[in-house]
Design a protein around this motif. Sequence first.
Motif, mmCIF file in Angstrom:
data_model
loop_
_atom_site.group_PDB
_atom_site.id
_atom_site.type_symbol
_atom_site.label_atom_id
_atom_site.label_comp_id
_atom_site.label_asym_id
_atom_site.label_seq_id
_atom_site.Cartn_x
_atom_site.Cartn_y
_atom_site.Cartn_z
ATOM 1 N N CYS A 153 0.794 -1.241 0.000
ATOM 2 C CA CYS A 153 0.000 0.000 0.000
ATOM 3 C C CYS A 153 0.825 1.288 0.000
ATOM 4 O O CYS A 153 0.401 2.290 -0.575
ATOM 5 C CB CYS A 153 -0.910 0.047 1.208
ATOM 6 N N LYS A 169 -11.640 5.755 7.709
ATOM 7 C CA LYS A 169 -10.623 5.188 6.811
ATOM 8 C C LYS A 169 -10.291 3.739 7.168
ATOM 9 O O LYS A 169 -10.032 2.922 6.282
ATOM 10 C CB LYS A 169 -9.350 6.045 6.817
ATOM 11 N N ILE A 224 -10.401 0.866 4.511
ATOM 12 C CA ILE A 224 -9.253 -0.014 4.249
ATOM 13 C C ILE A 224 -9.718 -1.470 4.270
ATOM 14 O O ILE A 224 -9.407 -2.252 3.361
ATOM 15 C CB ILE A 224 -8.127 0.215 5.298
#
Length: 152
Positions: A56, A106, A110
């Motif tokens: 990532c 977030k 994710i």
Amino acid sequence: MKISIKKILFIGLIIFLLMQLYQPARNIGFEQDITADFTKVYNVPKKVEIILRTSCYDCHSNNTNYPWYSYIQPARFLMESHIAAGKENLNFNEWGNYSSRKQNNKLDRIAKQIQSNEMPLASYTLIHKNATLSATQKKEVLDWINKIEDSL
Ligand code: HEC
């Protein structure tokens, strides 16, 4: 007018060479503030950290590991546009500067992106084979995120 293969190849070569002139700034932040990094905000298990850094961080941090072909257009252009959009949506290096509401949101995103195999981007894993997440790796990250979310 007769267009020969040679002419087409020649024009193609000129276009290719001209494209090389476009070299946007690289995503390399030497003096980044690492105190805000995701791994400083939570107690991230080493396994999970390695997965995130490998799969990532190239698009979601202030530091990209650029492979040799990234010096060649149009690869460079594609990469830089992915990094810009990726960082804008999620920057692991700046996690600590996010509001807790944004962090929670977030974390959820994710997990969803990993679960649905949307991240890492397929165009990226096509070349970065080692960034592909195995079922075990996915489970490791998802289990850990669940644990963190329960403790918040
Ligand atoms: C090749 C670059 C690249 C890699 C590698 C990558 N991403 Fe992304 N990511 C993007 C881009 C570009 C976006 C912007 C949205 C889009 O275009 O889909 C994005 C968006 C996101 C978002 C925001 C989605 C939202 O709705 O808020 C999350 C979360 C995310 N990525 C998680 C990850 C995770 C986790 C990994 C590693 C497992 C990862 N990404 C790897 C490029 C990347």
